[in-house]
Design a protein around this motif. Structure first.
Motif, PDB file in Angstrom:
ATOM      1  N   MET A   1      55.302 145.224 -80.012  1.00  0.00           N
ATOM      2  CA  MET A   1      55.762 146.559 -80.399  1.00  0.00           C
ATOM      3  C   MET A   1      55.591 146.765 -81.880  1.00  0.00           C
ATOM      4  O   MET A   1      55.908 145.888 -82.669  1.00  0.00           O
ATOM      5  N   THR A 122      69.780 143.225 -66.886  1.00  0.00           N
ATOM      6  CA  THR A 122      68.430 143.606 -66.468  1.00  0.00           C
ATOM      7  C   THR A 122      68.239 145.118 -66.420  1.00  0.00           C
ATOM      8  O   THR A 122      67.110 145.587 -66.281  1.00  0.00           O
ATOM      9  N   ASP A 155      63.169 158.004 -72.072  1.00  0.00           N
ATOM     10  CA  ASP A 155      63.263 156.734 -72.787  1.00  0.00           C
ATOM     11  C   ASP A 155      64.209 156.780 -73.978  1.00  0.00           C
ATOM     12  O   ASP A 155      64.238 155.843 -74.774  1.00  0.00           O
ATOM     13  N   ASP A 194      66.022 143.728 -78.701  1.00  0.00           N
ATOM     14  CA  ASP A 194      64.819 142.892 -78.649  1.00  0.00           C
ATOM     15  C   ASP A 194      65.140 141.510 -78.089  1.00  0.00           C
ATOM     16  O   ASP A 194      64.371 140.954 -77.295  1.00  0.00           O
ATOM     17  N   ASP A 223      60.685 151.089 -75.334  1.00  0.00           N
ATOM     18  CA  ASP A 223      59.250 150.987 -75.077  1.00  0.00           C
ATOM     19  C   ASP A 223      58.939 151.409 -73.635  1.00  0.00           C
ATOM     20  O   ASP A 223      59.809 151.378 -72.755  1.00  0.00           O
ATOM     21  N   ASP A 224      57.691 151.764 -73.405  1.00  0.00           N
ATOM     22  CA  ASP A 224      57.282 152.171 -72.061  1.00  0.00           C
ATOM     23  C   ASP A 224      57.488 151.049 -71.048  1.00  0.00           C
ATOM     24  O   ASP A 224      57.787 151.309 -69.878  1.00  0.00           O
ATOM     25  N   SER A 225      57.328 149.800 -71.495  1.00  0.00           N
ATOM     26  CA  SER A 225      57.494 148.669 -70.575  1.00  0.00           C
ATOM     27  C   SER A 225      58.916 148.597 -70.026  1.00  0.00           C
ATOM     28  O   SER A 225      59.128 148.206 -68.868  1.00  0.00           O
ATOM     29  N   VAL A 226      59.891 148.975 -70.829  1.00  0.00           N
ATOM     30  CA  VAL A 226      61.288 148.953 -70.384  1.00  0.00           C
ATOM     31  C   VAL A 226      61.524 150.024 -69.319  1.00  0.00           C
ATOM     32  O   VAL A 226      62.189 149.784 -68.303  1.00  0.00           O
ATOM     33  N   GLU A 228      59.262 151.373 -67.340  1.00  0.00           N
ATOM     34  CA  GLU A 228      58.549 150.985 -66.123  1.00  0.00           C
ATOM     35  C   GLU A 228      59.338 149.932 -65.341  1.00  0.00           C
ATOM     36  O   GLU A 228      59.428 149.999 -64.106  1.00  0.00           O
ATOM     37  N   ARG A 229      59.898 148.974 -66.042  1.00  0.00           N
ATOM     38  CA  ARG A 229      60.697 147.947 -65.369  1.00  0.00           C
ATOM     39  C   ARG A 229      61.936 148.542 -64.725  1.00  0.00           C
ATOM     40  O   ARG A 229      62.329 148.166 -63.615  1.00  0.00           O
ATOM     41  N   GLU A 230      62.547 149.493 -65.408  1.00  0.00           N
ATOM     42  CA  GLU A 230      63.733 150.153 -64.864  1.00  0.00           C
ATOM     43  C   GLU A 230      63.390 150.897 -63.578  1.00  0.00           C
ATOM     44  O   GLU A 230      64.155 150.869 -62.605  1.00  0.00           O
ATOM     45  N   SER A 231      62.240 151.554 -63.550  1.00  0.00           N
ATOM     46  CA  SER A 231      61.824 152.294 -62.362  1.00  0.00           C
ATOM     47  C   SER A 231      61.595 151.354 -61.179  1.00  0.00           C
ATOM     48  O   SER A 231      61.969 151.664 -60.042  1.00  0.00           O
TER      49      SER A 231
END
Length: 239
Positions: A1, A122, A155, A194, A223-226, A228-231
């Motif tokens: 990041m 998580t 986000d 982080d 971040d977008d990764s967070v 996406e993981r949440e979805s």
């Protein structure tokens, strides 16, 4: 990041993002903290001649630090940082970096104290509740005053402090009215996120009201990764 990523938000930041606004560095007048800078040359030691490093970490869990001592130390840190920056945005970035190093050590301490009972968060809501309660209480002896989710951006979340203690002892000149020393706290929050694998960017914004002139909002942009993981976790739980 990249820590200097621009902030796409409907909220107006309290100070310009150094990665967005490329202006000519300007000199800033020195800040003043409300306590005297004179200190005694005679240091006091306990009768056992043991330093703070000899204390057990759990034994000092509920110990409190004098606000006067914190105000003096924080004021000196701000003045030290100011001598090595060009402009308000650079100063806030420096305070954020100082807070980030504190947040890394604080997270390690909190997890060590919880031991085997430590829970790995998580979900976004879980980690934000951990920050607003456990983390915030361990630093300021009180939870955060609020936690909200942005209506426009999936986000973005907002952690609210109606009266940040770090701003209580700093006298800011009129020409530096855009400065928000709570950038130091934003760095602590970002380090905890982080460290718990929720990377993002945290910035401090002043949102004064008539009843709460010192109100500060910490804007958390994951971040977008967070996201996406949440979805994925939401879908998995629904199955």
């Amino acid at each position: 990041m990249q820590r200097g990523d621009s902030l796409n938000s409907p909220f107006v930041p309290f100070s310009p993002n150094p990665s967005i606004q490329q202006g000519t560095p300007t000199s800033t007048p020195p800040l003043k903290h409300t306590l005297s800078s004179s200190t005694s040359s005679n240091l006091r030691y306990s009768s056992s001649r043991k330093s703070i490093y000899d204390r057990h970490l759990n034994r000092s869990q509920r110990s409190e630090l004098s606000k006067a001592s914190f105000a003096f130390l924080f004021g000196e840190m701000v003045q030290y940082a100011q001598k090595r920056v060009n402009g308000i945005a650079d100063l806030e970035k420096k305070l954020n970096l100082h807070g980030y190093s504190i947040g890394q050590r604080l997270l390690e301490l909190l997890l060590w104290r919880e031991g085997r009972s430590a829970k790995r968060e998580t979900r976004i809501l879980g980690i934000l509740q951990f920050i607003t309660t456990t983390v915030y209480r361990s630093i300021f002896n009180k939870p955060a005053d609020g936690l909200e989710k942005s209506r426009d951006n999936e986000d973005e979340y907002m952690l609210i402090d109606n009266d940040p203690m770090v701003n209580s002892y700093i006298s800011v000149p009129k020409e530096m009215s855009q400065l928000n020393c709570a950038a130091f706290v934003a760095g602590i929050i970002e380090a905890v996120l982080d460290g718990c694998l929720f990377p993002g960017r945290v910035t401090a914004h002043s949102v004064p009201t008539e009843q709460l002139p010192a109100k500060t909002v910490f804007l958390i942009k994951f971040d977008d990764s967070v996201i996406e993981r949440e979805s994925v976790l939401v879908v998995t739980r629904a199955l």
